[in-house]
Design a protein around this motif. Structure first.
Motif, PDB file in Angstrom:
ATOM      1  N   CYS A  28       1.098  -1.512   0.284  1.00 27.99           N
ATOM      2  CA  CYS A  28      -0.136   0.245   0.268  1.00 27.99           C
ATOM      3  C   CYS A  28       0.949   1.047  -0.391  1.00 27.99           C
ATOM      4  O   CYS A  28       0.493   2.069  -0.616  1.00 27.99           O
ATOM      5  CB  CYS A  28      -0.991   0.128   0.892  1.00 27.99           C
ATOM      6  SG  CYS A  28      -2.173  -1.297   1.375  1.00 27.99           S
ATOM      7  N   GLY A  32       1.605   4.448  -3.628  1.00 24.47           N
ATOM      8  CA  GLY A  32       1.657   5.642  -2.540  1.00 24.47           C
ATOM      9  C   GLY A  32       2.739   5.726  -3.196  1.00 24.47           C
ATOM     10  O   GLY A  32       3.163   7.493  -3.583  1.00 24.47           O
ATOM     11  N   PHE A  60      -5.938   9.084  -5.115  1.00 22.77           N
ATOM     12  CA  PHE A  60      -5.275   7.618  -5.105  1.00 22.77           C
ATOM     13  C   PHE A  60      -5.034   7.199  -3.179  1.00 22.77           C
ATOM     14  O   PHE A  60      -5.646   6.683  -2.290  1.00 22.77           O
ATOM     15  CB  PHE A  60      -4.436   6.954  -4.862  1.00 22.77           C
ATOM     16  CG  PHE A  60      -3.849   5.948  -4.245  1.00 22.77           C
ATOM     17  CD1 PHE A  60      -4.247   4.717  -4.411  1.00 22.77           C
ATOM     18  CD2 PHE A  60      -2.584   5.845  -3.518  1.00 22.77           C
ATOM     19  CE1 PHE A  60      -3.283   3.958  -3.248  1.00 22.77           C
ATOM     20  CE2 PHE A  60      -1.528   4.806  -3.171  1.00 22.77           C
ATOM     21  CZ  PHE A  60      -2.212   4.032  -2.835  1.00 22.77           C
ATOM     22  N   LEU A  61      -4.222   8.876  -2.820  1.00 19.30           N
ATOM     23  CA  LEU A  61      -4.275   8.854  -1.435  1.00 19.30           C
ATOM     24  C   LEU A  61      -5.405  10.060  -0.177  1.00 19.30           C
ATOM     25  O   LEU A  61      -5.546   9.947   1.011  1.00 19.30           O
ATOM     26  CB  LEU A  61      -3.101  10.346  -1.344  1.00 19.30           C
ATOM     27  CG  LEU A  61      -1.482   9.567  -1.861  1.00 19.30           C
ATOM     28  CD1 LEU A  61      -0.586  10.715  -1.250  1.00 19.30           C
ATOM     29  CD2 LEU A  61      -1.250   8.129  -0.778  1.00 19.30           C
ATOM     30  N   VAL A  63      -8.483   8.919  -1.314  1.00 21.00           N
ATOM     31  CA  VAL A  63      -9.446   8.245  -0.877  1.00 21.00           C
ATOM     32  C   VAL A  63      -9.352   7.670  -0.094  1.00 21.00           C
ATOM     33  O   VAL A  63      -9.895   7.018   0.956  1.00 21.00           O
ATOM     34  CB  VAL A  63      -9.372   7.624  -2.464  1.00 21.00           C
ATOM     35  CG1 VAL A  63     -10.693   6.190  -2.407  1.00 21.00           C
ATOM     36  CG2 VAL A  63     -10.585   7.697  -3.780  1.00 21.00           C
ATOM     37  N   MET A  64      -7.489   6.618   0.862  1.00 23.55           N
ATOM     38  CA  MET A  64      -7.479   6.568   1.194  1.00 23.55           C
ATOM     39  C   MET A  64      -8.544   7.174   2.609  1.00 23.55           C
ATOM     40  O   MET A  64      -8.407   6.579   3.488  1.00 23.55           O
ATOM     41  CB  MET A  64      -6.074   6.124   1.117  1.00 23.55           C
ATOM     42  CG  MET A  64      -5.553   4.950   0.193  1.00 23.55           C
ATOM     43  SD  MET A  64      -3.985   4.647   1.306  1.00 23.55           S
ATOM     44  CE  MET A  64      -3.180   5.802   0.668  1.00 23.55           C
ATOM     45  N   SER A 112      -6.675   4.986  -8.707  1.00 27.44           N
ATOM     46  CA  SER A 112      -7.143   5.892  -7.001  1.00 27.44           C
ATOM     47  C   SER A 112      -8.330   5.383  -6.653  1.00 27.44           C
ATOM     48  O   SER A 112      -8.133   5.604  -5.290  1.00 27.44           O
ATOM     49  CB  SER A 112      -7.671   7.889  -8.634  1.00 27.44           C
ATOM     50  OG  SER A 112      -6.247   7.506  -8.673  1.00 27.44           O
ATOM     51  N   GLU A 115      -8.312   0.705  -5.877  1.00 30.36           N
ATOM     52  CA  GLU A 115      -6.777   0.666  -5.135  1.00 30.36           C
ATOM     53  C   GLU A 115      -7.206   1.295  -3.545  1.00 30.36           C
ATOM     54  O   GLU A 115      -6.597   1.307  -2.956  1.00 30.36           O
ATOM     55  CB  GLU A 115      -5.330   0.790  -6.030  1.00 30.36           C
ATOM     56  CG  GLU A 115      -4.448  -0.121  -6.847  1.00 30.36           C
ATOM     57  CD  GLU A 115      -3.367   0.197  -7.093  1.00 30.36           C
ATOM     58  OE1 GLU A 115      -2.605   0.384  -6.173  1.00 30.36           O
ATOM     59  OE2 GLU A 115      -2.832  -0.638  -8.294  1.00 30.36           O
ATOM     60  N   GLY A 116      -7.248   2.579  -3.819  1.00 32.51           N
ATOM     61  CA  GLY A 116      -7.864   3.601  -2.928  1.00 32.51           C
ATOM     62  C   GLY A 116      -8.726   2.611  -1.909  1.00 32.51           C
ATOM     63  O   GLY A 116      -8.679   2.845  -0.540  1.00 32.51           O
ATOM     64  N   THR A 119      -7.610  -0.566  -0.323  1.00 27.67           N
ATOM     65  CA  THR A 119      -6.406   0.295   1.060  1.00 27.67           C
ATOM     66  C   THR A 119      -7.245   0.226   2.786  1.00 27.67           C
ATOM     67  O   THR A 119      -6.550  -0.282   3.376  1.00 27.67           O
ATOM     68  CB  THR A 119      -5.167   1.483   0.711  1.00 27.67           C
ATOM     69  OG1 THR A 119      -4.842   0.654  -0.508  1.00 27.67           O
ATOM     70  CG2 THR A 119      -4.389   1.397   1.473  1.00 27.67           C
ATOM     71  N   ASN A 411      -3.032   8.920   6.262  1.00 22.09           N
ATOM     72  CA  ASN A 411      -2.757   8.784   4.858  1.00 22.09           C
ATOM     73  C   ASN A 411      -3.646  10.361   4.696  1.00 22.09           C
ATOM     74  O   ASN A 411      -3.424  10.621   3.555  1.00 22.09           O
ATOM     75  CB  ASN A 411      -4.095   7.894   4.207  1.00 22.09           C
ATOM     76  CG  ASN A 411      -3.664   6.273   4.032  1.00 22.09           C
ATOM     77  OD1 ASN A 411      -3.005   6.203   3.499  1.00 22.09           O
ATOM     78  ND2 ASN A 411      -4.595   5.541   5.272  1.00 22.09           N
ATOM     79  N   SER A 415      -1.285  12.708   1.621  1.00 20.42           N
ATOM     80  CA  SER A 415      -2.281  13.234   0.460  1.00 20.42           C
ATOM     81  C   SER A 415      -1.830  14.783   1.000  1.00 20.42           C
ATOM     82  O   SER A 415      -1.683  15.299  -0.392  1.00 20.42           O
ATOM     83  CB  SER A 415      -3.891  13.305   1.066  1.00 20.42           C
ATOM     84  OG  SER A 415      -4.479  12.048   1.405  1.00 20.42           O
TER      85      SER A 415
END
Length: 471
Positions: A28, A32, A60-61, A63-64, A112, A115-116, A119, A411, A415
Motif C-alpha cells: 500500500c 502511494g 489515491f491518497l 480516497v484512502m 485511485s 486501489e484506494g 487499501t 493517509n 495526501s
C-alpha cells in the motif's frame, strides 16, 4: 493473544501472519510512492500532463484518507479477516486494471479508486489484528516495528523499485508487480491470519457520519490542490471542508446523547497521548510523501534524470529507514517512546537541511544521498513509536475505531504531503526559477517536521518497556 514457544519465539502461524501484515502495509505504501518516478513515462504514454498524473496520485491518497475511518468501523461489523480479504481483492483488481489502462481516466479508476478503496478496507484490519494478537507494549513494538519498517520501505523504496521496473520493462509492469504481491499476501493470510474476536453483524453503521467525514476530508485536500489555480477557491474549499467536519463531530455528539452508535465515539478524542500521537503520525507521513514527490518530480522534470536514476538515489532513504526501523524493539526497551519520536523529527529536519545544503553546493545527483539517508534514519526511528502510542491508548473494544482514525490521519498526511509540497513545486516548475520552487517545497516539508516535533514534545513521559519477546 500472543503465545510463545519454549525458545521465546512466536508460533510459526503467527509469524506468517506478521509477514502478511507487513507485506500488506508495504504494497500500500509502495503504491502511494512508486508513481512518483514514472510521472514523465505515464504522462507521455497516456498523452496527459504532469499535473494529471499528480492528480491521480493525490486522489489515491485522498480516497484512502477519506474512507479509512468507515473502513475501520466496518471491520467490527463484517469481520477483520473478511475486510482484509475484500480489500486485497479490490486492490489486486485495481492494479491489473491500471496495468492495462489506455488513458488517464481508466488509470484513475484502477489506481485511485479501486486501489484506494482496497487499501481503506485492508489496512485497518492489519493494525487491529496486530494489536489484538500481540499483547504488551514491547511485543507490539516488535510487531509494529516490522510493519512500520515495511511501510516506510515501501514508501521510500517505491521510487527505486518503480524506477527500475519502469526503466527495465514498463511502468505498467510496476502495477503487475503489485498484483503479484497481493496474490502472495492472500496465500499467506488464508491460513495464517485468524480473528480472535467475532464480527458483530448486528452493529449499526453510521452512513451519514461516513459521508460527512469523507466529504470534509475531500474538500480540504481539494482546496490545497486548487492553491495553484485560484487562492480564493482554495480558501473556500478548505473552509467548507472544516465546516463539514464540524458538522460531522456535532452529529457524533448528538448520536451519543441519543444512545445511538456513531461512526467514531468522542472518547477517542479525550486521550491526550493519542491526540498528540495522531498529530505526529500526520506530520510523519506528510514528510514521507512530500519528500518523495518533491525530490522525484524535481529530478525528472527539472534536472532531466530518468526513472532508474531518480529511483536509485532513493536507495539512501530506504537504507536509512530499514536500519532505524529494525532497531525499533531495542530502542523501545531503552528509551521512552516520546524520546524516540522527538529524536526522529529532529533527525529528519536535519536531513532536509543537509539535503538542501549539499544539493545547492554541487550539481550531481549523488550530492543528495547524505541528506536522503539522514531523512530515512529519522523517519524510520519514529514511525513505530507513534503507532504504538496511539494503538496502545485504547482497549480491545475501540481498536476498530482508533485503527481507522489512525490510518485516516496518516493517509491524510500523505495526501497533504503530495498535494501541498507538490502544488508548490509544480507551480514553479515551468517558471524561470524552478530551483526556488524546489527550495520552498522542501522548506514546507521541514516546517511540517517542526510541527510534529512540537507535538511530540508534549507527549506524556513514560518509561521504556522491557517485555518485548524475540521473534
Amino acid at each position: 493473544m500472543v503465545e510463545r514457544t519454549t525458545t521465546g519465539r512466536f508460533p510459526v502461524g503467527l509469524r506468517r501472519a506478521l509477514i502478511a501484515f507487513a507485506l500488506a502495509q508495504f504494497i500500500c505504501s509502495f503504491a502511494g510512492s512508486n508513481m512518483n518516478v514514472m510521472i514523465t513515462d505515464i504522462s507521455a504514454d497516456l498523452n496527459t500532463t504532469v499535473q494529471g498524473v499528480q492528480l491521480a496520485i493525490t486522489l489515491f491518497l485522498l480516497v484512502m484518507a477519506a474512507l479509512m475511518i468507515p473502513g475501520g468501523k466496518l471491520t467490527d461489523i463484517l469481520g477483520r479477516k473478511w475486510c482484509l480479504q475484500l480489500g486485497l481483492l479490490l486492490f489486486g483488481a485495481g492494479a491489473l486494471l491500471s496495468a492495462l489502462a489506455p488513458n488517464l481516466a481508466v488509470l484513475v479508476v484502477g489506481y485511485s479508486i479501486f486501489e484506494g478503496v482496497g487499501t481503506a478496507l485492508l489496512i485497518p484490519p492489519v493494525y487491529i489484528l496486530t494489536t489484538l494478537l500481540f499483547r504488551g507494549v514491547g511485543a507490539r513494538a516488535r510487531a509494529f516495528g516490522a510493519i512500520s519498517a515495511m511501510g516506510g520501505i515501501g514508501a521510500v523504496a517505491g521510487p527505486l523499485f518503480g524506477g527500475f521496473i519502469a526503466y527495465a520493462v514498463s511502468w505498467r509492469a510496476a502495477f503487475a508487480f503489485q498484483a503479484l504481491i497481493v496474490l502472495l499476501i492472500v496465500l499467506l493470510a488464508r491460513r495464517a491470519v485468524t480473528d480472535p474476536l467475532p464480527a458483530d453483524h448486528g452493529q449499526p453503521f453510521d452512513v451519514g457520519g461516513a459521508v460527512l467525514s469523507a466529504v470534509g476530508l475531500i474538500l480540504i485536500v481539494l482546496g490545497i490542490l486548487a492553491a495553484d489555480d485560484d487562492p480564493r477557491l482554495m480558501l473556500g474549499l478548505v473552509i467548507a471542508g472544516a465546516l463539514v467536519l464540524t458538522w460531522f463531530f456535532a452529529t457524533v455528539r448528538a448520536k451519543e446523547r441519543a444512545g445511538r452508535e456513531p461512526l467514531l465515539p468522542t472518547v477517542l478524542f479525550r486521550n491526550r497521548a493519542s491526540n498528540l500521537g495522531l498529530v505526529t503520525q500526520n506530520m510523519q507521513w506528510l514528510m514521507v510523501m512530500g519528500t518523495s514527490f518533491v525530490v522525484s518530480t524535481y529530478l525528472q522534470v527539472v534536472k532531466g534524470y530518468n526513472a532508474i536514476e531518480t529511483g536509485a538515489v532513493f536507495t539512501a532513504t530506504t537504507v536509512g529507514v530499514l536500519l532505524s526501523s529494525l532497531a525499533a524493539e531495542r530502542m523501545a526497551r531503552r528509551r521512552p517512546q516520546r524520546t524516540l519520536i522527538i529524536a526522529g523529527f529532529a533527525v529528519t529536519v536535519a536531513g532536509i537541511a543537509l539535503l538542501l545544503t549539499l544539493g545547492s553546493a554541487a550539481d550531481g545527483i549523488w550530492s543528495m544521498v547524505p541528506g536522503l539517508f539522514v531523512i530515512g534514519l529519522g523517519l524510520g526511528g519514529m514511525l513505530t513509536p507513534s503507532v504504538n502510542v496511539v494503538q496502545s491508548s485504547f482497549g480491545e473494544d475501540l481498536q476498530g475505531e482508533i485503527s481507522g482514525l489512525s490510518r485516516s490521519i496518516s493517509n491524510l498526511g500523505s495526501s497533504l504531503g503530495a498535494a501541498l509540497a507538490g502544488t508548490i513545486l509544480v507551480a514553479g516548475v515551468d517558471s524561470t526559477h524552478p530551483n526556488r520552487a524546489y527550495l520552498w517545497a522542501m522548506l514546507a516539508v521541514a516546517a511540517a517536521g517542526l510541527v510534529g516535533l512540537t507535538a511530540a514534545w508534549f507527549l506524556p513521559r513514560t518509561r521504556p518497556t522491557t517485555d518485548a519477546p524475540r521473534v
